[in-house]
Write an enzyme that holds these catalytic residues in place. Structure first.
Site, PDB file in Angstrom:
ATOM      1  N   PHE A 425       0.809  -1.220   0.000  1.00  0.00           N
ATOM      2  CA  PHE A 425       0.000   0.000   0.000  1.00  0.00           C
ATOM      3  C   PHE A 425       0.847   1.277   0.000  1.00  0.00           C
ATOM      4  O   PHE A 425       0.477   2.276   0.598  1.00  0.00           O
ATOM      5  CB  PHE A 425      -0.962   0.006   1.198  1.00  0.00           C
ATOM      6  CG  PHE A 425      -1.509  -1.349   1.515  1.00  0.00           C
ATOM      7  CD1 PHE A 425      -2.449  -1.927   0.683  1.00  0.00           C
ATOM      8  CD2 PHE A 425      -1.034  -2.085   2.580  1.00  0.00           C
ATOM      9  CE1 PHE A 425      -2.930  -3.206   0.927  1.00  0.00           C
ATOM     10  CE2 PHE A 425      -1.500  -3.371   2.831  1.00  0.00           C
ATOM     11  CZ  PHE A 425      -2.459  -3.927   2.003  1.00  0.00           C
ATOM     12  N   CYS A 426       2.001   1.208  -0.669  1.00  0.00           N
ATOM     13  CA  CYS A 426       2.903   2.364  -0.745  1.00  0.00           C
ATOM     14  C   CYS A 426       3.273   2.871   0.647  1.00  0.00           C
ATOM     15  O   CYS A 426       3.395   4.073   0.872  1.00  0.00           O
ATOM     16  CB  CYS A 426       2.280   3.496  -1.567  1.00  0.00           C
ATOM     17  SG  CYS A 426       2.028   3.098  -3.293  1.00  0.00           S
ATOM     18  N   ASN A 427       3.446   1.944   1.580  1.00  0.00           N
ATOM     19  CA  ASN A 427       3.838   2.305   2.949  1.00  0.00           C
ATOM     20  C   ASN A 427       4.801   1.241   3.453  1.00  0.00           C
ATOM     21  O   ASN A 427       4.445   0.381   4.266  1.00  0.00           O
ATOM     22  CB  ASN A 427       2.607   2.399   3.860  1.00  0.00           C
ATOM     23  CG  ASN A 427       2.931   3.012   5.211  1.00  0.00           C
ATOM     24  OD1 ASN A 427       4.056   2.918   5.700  1.00  0.00           O
ATOM     25  ND2 ASN A 427       1.951   3.641   5.822  1.00  0.00           N
TER      26      ASN A 427
END
Length: 849
Positions: A425-427
């Site tokens: 999740f781009c984290n």
């Protein structure tokens, strides 16, 4: 039936546990008005049959929003706001009104904040990165610091790419450090030190839904919290509101962050491609801007380095003409939100209640042996909407405690039309924290072939990502119920159990705000309660990894003889197969296999996932006459030349398209084929073929020992091969699963057609092909390029176009979550001239290692 009464019964099925009555017992804030069900049916009828649980990715827009926006732009003429004519003034005034509504939504005013429109949250963050007055170290003052919470989106961490070249210190901060290393009194003020520092943190984690204290804003600005308490200078706060603002109210009067970026599609679903940066006016003077575009200057000279910026903050930073029609659409977005919900406070309570209830049931579900079904990644137990958002992040585990890869969950969810998000999740920071992934692991996973966004979900048995479900203001209890039933049906070893001790603890975790204080109740025997299994849930034992007879090492003798039983070519991608008994081999695979594809009016490739009726189109190739025939019931047969030597059509000649992320060059096949396809499919379509001058190479990582592999319009490799023995085994499993149902079992030929293979061979053992490294079919040598991962497309009945859940469900159950079937083949040698494949040809296999 009230849940407390139901739990007094000796046996209880999952449907009785997962009821709206049980939900109401643990949460009293559902919906916004008495007609919530009617609102959903009227405004979101397009979601019928869909369980949409990716609101953290983007929420959904109501029908009335786009209807009112359409009426608006149909009635009014909106001109370029940089002009001064009546239509332009109308645009300017409407845009300024929208700016005011945005500030009002966040409980602030134009004298406190300015609104700068951007293309999205990421563009807003980039704007701050490039305009913040970073300072390198000097003899008297330290360098600026860019400090960020490790639980931040990639787009925040990416600011480091700007600061690293400027001598600025980058300091990642773990969530625990902010308060643990705080000081009651800030360091003595050094008024001579004016070095600006920036601290960035999310109001809500897009990974776990954790809400970070908004009190951090003032605490950092006052230099009482870490890292500000350890450094002299001026501290500014960037509060990433992208995830938070979708379901929660943000009060900037109470929490005056200096910079607040967000995207509107996460709040409203429409418009997309539009975001904003809110800048505190007291901070605005610090920002420096190098580039100047149209509309940002009050004066400049073309022949001299002279430029005077516009004094208005928005005018200075909005380069060129903004997307003013999208901005105008926000008027209707705000109207719809308030009309349907009554405000963000109610949205927060509604969405949190759904997330909390889902968390309670999912976290207490167990397999028949008592092993938990899910590993949930959260710092809280969803006690309060002020500390937890409407996001639930998890991985599923099997009855032995082994992680089930997120890609497998995603594929099966798609089969049930349940829309979730998977990956990291781009984290990366939060993903590493919760999954225990070290920095070295990340680098090692990359070397193993895993990159962000792919479907490599396990490396050495350890997860590389997870599954996320998230709720929006239009989410319903039915969405929770569908999701939980899906988990029970597909992933829980029967009989289902519920962890009594877990539920006893969760029932005490009632929120001080919004709960009815009446949580779930279970019998007090201190042990998990058995729940009857669902009728069609499988409990078949699995003998080995593949669900078939175990294959011994001795059985894997090299040079075993099989033969080729079927050859299929698919001239048009996603259309019906053309079966042949012998066929020439070309440099891209079987001659003319997947040489054409159908695209929609926007040039996007259509496949059976988008348009299942493609399977009803039967292409046939006649090599002597150089023609491709298109046949379908109800329409006349048409022909298309295999090689068009004429000049391309003036308006539909060479064009660009994409296949599996690869940009390909294609040639349009003319208006007759386009009209024929459009009539049958009921939408504007065109037939295109791969340009003969264009070379598309296979992605790196598949080919081993072969210098270059050229591809047609296939997804992954030149050939797809399946083993008849594997198909036989899978058919038996499907039949056993369906014995107690009214479903008509799939016959062997129909099952073969579902997998859309080029080559079918008569293997000796089921799934032995998974361990092959090379093949010889007749006199042609092939290299195995990997297993074929399967998706919901194999659920399309190739005779009718109907969507079914088999064979994906049975394949997943039999292969313990490894949804692969068949292997990819490529030519071992680049020279395949004069080669032909024939049914009955002997097949010699070589095992890996």
């Amino acid at each position: 039936m009230p849940l407390q009464e139901a739990m007094e019964k000796e046996s209880l099925n999952f449907n009785q546990l997962c009821t709206f009555e049980s939900f109401e017992e643990v949460w009293s804030h559902y919906g916004y008005k008495s007609d919530f069900k009617d609102v959903i049916e009227r405004e979101f009828s397009r979601t019928k049959g869909i369980t949409y649980l990716d609101h953290a990715g983007t929420t959904l827009y109501p029908l009335s929003l786009v209807r009112e926006f359409y009426q608006d732009i149909s009635r009014n003429v909106y001109g370029n706001p940089h002009s001064h004519n009546p239509s332009s003034r109308l645009t300017h005034d409407t845009v300024e009104h929208v700016r005011y509504r945005i500030l009002q939504h966040f409980n602030t005013t134009p004298d406190k904040y300015s609104v700068i429109f951007t293309s999205g949250c990421t563009a807003a963050l980039k704007l701050v990165a490039e305009s913040f007055p970073w300072r390198p170290p000097t003899a008297t003052e330290p360098a600026s610091q860019f400090c960020y919470l490790t639980d931040n989106h990639t787009s925040v961490v990416g600011i480091r790419g700007v600061t690293s070249a400027l001598g600025v210190v980058s300091l990642p901060v773990s969530p625990e450090e902010i308060e643990a290393r705080a000081k009651d009194v800030a360091q003595s003020e050094c008024r001579s030190c004016q070095t600006p520092h920036l601290f960035c943190y999310p109001a809500q984690s897009n990974f776990s839904g954790r809400k970070y204290s908004l009190e951090y804003v003032r605490g950092i600005q006052a230099r009482k919290l870490y890292p500000a308490c350890d450094s002299h200078g001026q501290w500014f706060v960037l509060l990433d509101a992208a995830s938070f603002a979708s379901c929660s109210p943000l009060d900037l009067q109470e929490h005056p962050a200096d910079f607040v970026p967000f995207s509107f599609y996460k709040m409203f679903g429409f418009p997309t491609g539009l975001g904003a940066l809110l800048v505190r006016n007291d901070t605005a003077a610090l920002l420096r801007k190098a580039y100047f575009g149209g509309g940002t200057a009050v004066a400049y000279l073309a022949g001299e380095n002279y430029y005077v910026p516009a004094p208005n903050m928005a005018n200075r930073f909005e380069d060129g003409t903004i997307s003013f029609l999208d901005v105008i659409a926000l008027n209707h977005s705000f109207d719809a939100l308030h009309t349907l919900t009554g405000g963000m406070d109610k949205v927060q309570l509604h969405t949190f209640g759904l997330a909390r209830y889902t968390y309670m049931l999912l976290s207490s579900l167990c397999h028949g042996n008592g092993q938990p079904v899910a590993q949930i990644y959260s710092e809280s137990e969803f006690e309060n909407p002020s500390t937890q958002g409407a996001i639930l992040n998890f991985n599923l585990t099997d009855c032995h405690g082994q992680i089930i890869g997120y890609s497998q969950v995603d594929k099966l969810a798609s089969l049930f039309n349940i829309h979730v998000r998977t990956g990291c999740f781009c984290n990366t920071g939060a993903c590493q924290l919760f999954l225990g992934i070290t920095n070295q692991d990340v680098k090692g996973n990359l070397q193993a072939g895993h990159v962000c966004g792919d479907n490599i979900d396990l490396v050495d048995g350890r997860p590389t990502g997870s599954v996320r479900v998230s709720f929006g203001y239009m989410s319903t209890f039915q969405d929770c119920q569908n999701f939980l039933n899906f988990i029970v049906d597909c992933f829980v070893e029967k009989p289902v159990e519920v962890d009594q001790e877990k539920l006893d603890r969760l029932k005490l975790n009632t929120s001080s705000k919004g709960s009815s204080q009446c949580p779930l109740t279970m019998p007090t025997n201190g042990k998990p309660n058995h729940i009857d299994s669902r009728e069609h849930a499988s409990t078949d034992p699995v003998v080995n990894e593949y669900g078939g007879k175990a294959i011994t090492t001795e059985a894997k003798s090299q040079g075993k003889a099989q033969y080729l039983t079927n050859i299929y070519i698919y001239p048009i991608k996603s259309c019906a197969a053309f079966e042949v008994t012998d066929w020439p081999v070309g440099p891209l695979g079987l001659l003319h296999d997947r040489g054409w594809m159908v695209v929609n009016g926007n040039g996007v490739c259509l496949n059976q996932k988008r348009e299942p009726r493609l399977c009803l189109i039967h292409p046939q190739i006649y090599l002597p006459s150089n023609t491709l025939l298109l046949q379908v019931s109800g329409l006349n047969t048409i022909s298309v030349p295999l090689e068009n030597h004429k000049e391309p059509h003036q308006s539909h000649g060479v064009c660009q398209s994409k296949v599996c992320g690869d940009r390909v060059q294609t040639v349009d096949c003319g208006d007759e084929a386009a009209s024929w396809l459009s009539e049958f499919l009921g939408q504007p379509c065109r037939l295109i073929r791969q340009s003969p001058d264009f070379i598309r190479n296979m992605k790196k990582g598949h080919e081993k020992g072969v210098s270059s592999i050229a591809l047609s319009l296939v997804n992954e490799a030149q050939y797809l091969m399946i083993n008849h023995a594997s198909v036989d085994l899978l058919q038996r499993h499907i039949t056993s699963r369906q014995e107690s149902s009214d479903h008509q079992p799939l016959d062997i030929h129909e099952l073969i057609s579902r997998f859309r293979a080029n080559l079918v061979i008569s293997g000796l053992e089921p799934f032995e092909e998974d361990d092959w490294s090379h093949l010889i079919i007749g006199n042609t040598h092939f290299q195995v390029a990997g297993r074929c991962g399967r998706c919901q497309m194999i659920g399309v009945d190739q005779n009718t176009g109907a969507k079914t859940k088999e064979p994906l469900l049975s394949l997943s159950a039999y292969r313990k979550g490894k949804v692969t079937f068949g292997v990819y083949l490529v030519h071992q040698s680049l020279d395949v001239s004069n080669a032909t494949l024939s049914v009955g040809a002997p097949v010699m296999s070589q095992w890996s290692g």
